[in-house]
Design an enzyme around this catalytic site. Structure first.
Site, PDB file in Angstrom:
ATOM      1  N   GLU A  81      26.056  40.619  29.617  1.00 12.34           N
ATOM      2  CA  GLU A  81      27.364  40.211  30.129  1.00 12.34           C
ATOM      3  C   GLU A  81      27.836  41.164  31.226  1.00 12.34           C
ATOM      4  O   GLU A  81      27.382  42.309  31.327  1.00 12.34           O
ATOM      5  CB  GLU A  81      28.384  40.182  28.997  1.00 12.34           C
ATOM      6  N   LYS A 129      34.315  43.276  17.067  1.00 16.84           N
ATOM      7  CA  LYS A 129      35.120  44.458  17.339  1.00 16.84           C
ATOM      8  C   LYS A 129      36.062  44.727  16.159  1.00 16.84           C
ATOM      9  O   LYS A 129      36.716  43.824  15.651  1.00 16.84           O
ATOM     10  CB  LYS A 129      35.885  44.273  18.641  1.00 16.84           C
TER      11      LYS A 129
END
Length: 306
Positions: A26, A160
């Site tokens: 990414e 996360k």
């Protein structure tokens, strides 16, 4: 008339034609996830780790409205240093292309573009997921729904830890996204080795992941992704007490300042970087480098099997 077709970089195009292993990466981590000038240095290190493990890196991003699979160094530098780089999820791609924007792709957008280009393996740091207080805000990352319909293996360190981890795992189950632990039956917590939840499945080698991918493809039943969670060794994680204290402070500050939507993740990551005096950044870098290495070895195993 503008040509909006996805453009593979020369090296990536050659590798895909030849059936050589390719790993998608990414670009949001480059433009939004890491501070300057570390972002460009780390982006280059990630690509080098993929190469060292025998695969071709394909960092994905948008340059002047053109989706590129395999940014060259000039393009990578542009996304790392420009001030007006949009953060692009799947829904944003066409609008950004039509307006000629520079953009960095999120996990969702990178997964979708990589799969469209014929890439089967993607390395990132941590997935997005269900945000805390989502029952009031309905704030849930597009990463989850995109993975439900995108046949790609995503190597990550879980979701996360600033998110609602348990709710995210429930949503992945509901959406039919496979989740396996790499040499673990515990779901990792990004900065933390253990995110506090059990996993039903584990895999022991890149070759075993390649077998799972082959089974999915040959079955033709599941069109969704496979999340391969790769926890940090205990000795490399962020100190758990420091993590919990920093997270609590960051969430309180976020509420005071009214931060919502796309701004939540970069806000909290920046808070972690500042409050831990760079310790979280060092952990974040270790995460993505380890995941890039594992993803490359999975891609090599999958290419060898084909």
């Amino acid at each position: 008339m503008t040509d909006f077709h996805i453009r593979p970089g020369t090296e990536v195009a050659d590798a895909l034609r030849a059936g050589r292993p390719v790993v998608a990466l990414e670009s949001t981590i480059v433009s939004h996830g890491l501070p300057r000038p570390d972002n460009l240095r780390v982006a280059r290190e990630i690509e080098q780790v993929v190469r060292a493990a025998g695969a071709v890196p394909a960092t994905i991003g948008m340059v002047a409205g053109q989706l590129v699979v395999g940014l060259d160094d000039t393009e990578l530098t542009r996304l790392a240093t420009a001030d007006q780089v949009a953060k692009l999820s799947v829904r944003d791609l066409a609008v950004a292309a039509g307006t000629g924007a520079d953009g960095a792709t999120t996990v969702a957008a990178t997964s979708a573009v990589a799969a469209a280009a014929g890439i089967r393996v993607f390395a990132t740091g941590g997935l997005g997921g269900v945000h805390r207080e989502a029952t009031q805000t309905f704030d849930e990352s597009a990463d989850l729904t995109t993975l439900a319909r995108t046949p790609i293996a995503v190597v990550c360190a879980g979701v996360k830890s600033i998110l609602d981890v348990g709710a995210t795992l429930e949503r992945l189950e509901t959406l039919g996204v496979g989740v396996v632990g790499y040499r673990t039956r515990r779901f990792p917590g990004f900065y933390l080795t253990d995110g506090g939840f059990d996993l039903d499945w584990s895999v022991d080698s890149p070759e075993q992941v390649a077998e799972v991918l082959a089974a999915r493809e040959q079955h033709g039943v599941c069109s969704g992704g496979l999340v391969v969670t790769n926890p940090l060794p205990v000795g490399e994680q962020l100190d758990p007490a420091l993590h919990d204290r920093t997270l609590a402070d960051g969430l309180a500050r976020m509420r005071r300042e009214g931060v919502t939507g796309k701004a939540v993740t970069p806000f909290l990551l920046a808070h972690f970087h500042s409050a831990t005096e760079g310790a979280s950044l060092a952990v974040n870098v270790r995460i993505i480098l380890r995941n890039a290495d594992l993803a490359a070895r999975i891609a090599v195993a999958a290419a060898s099997r084909a």
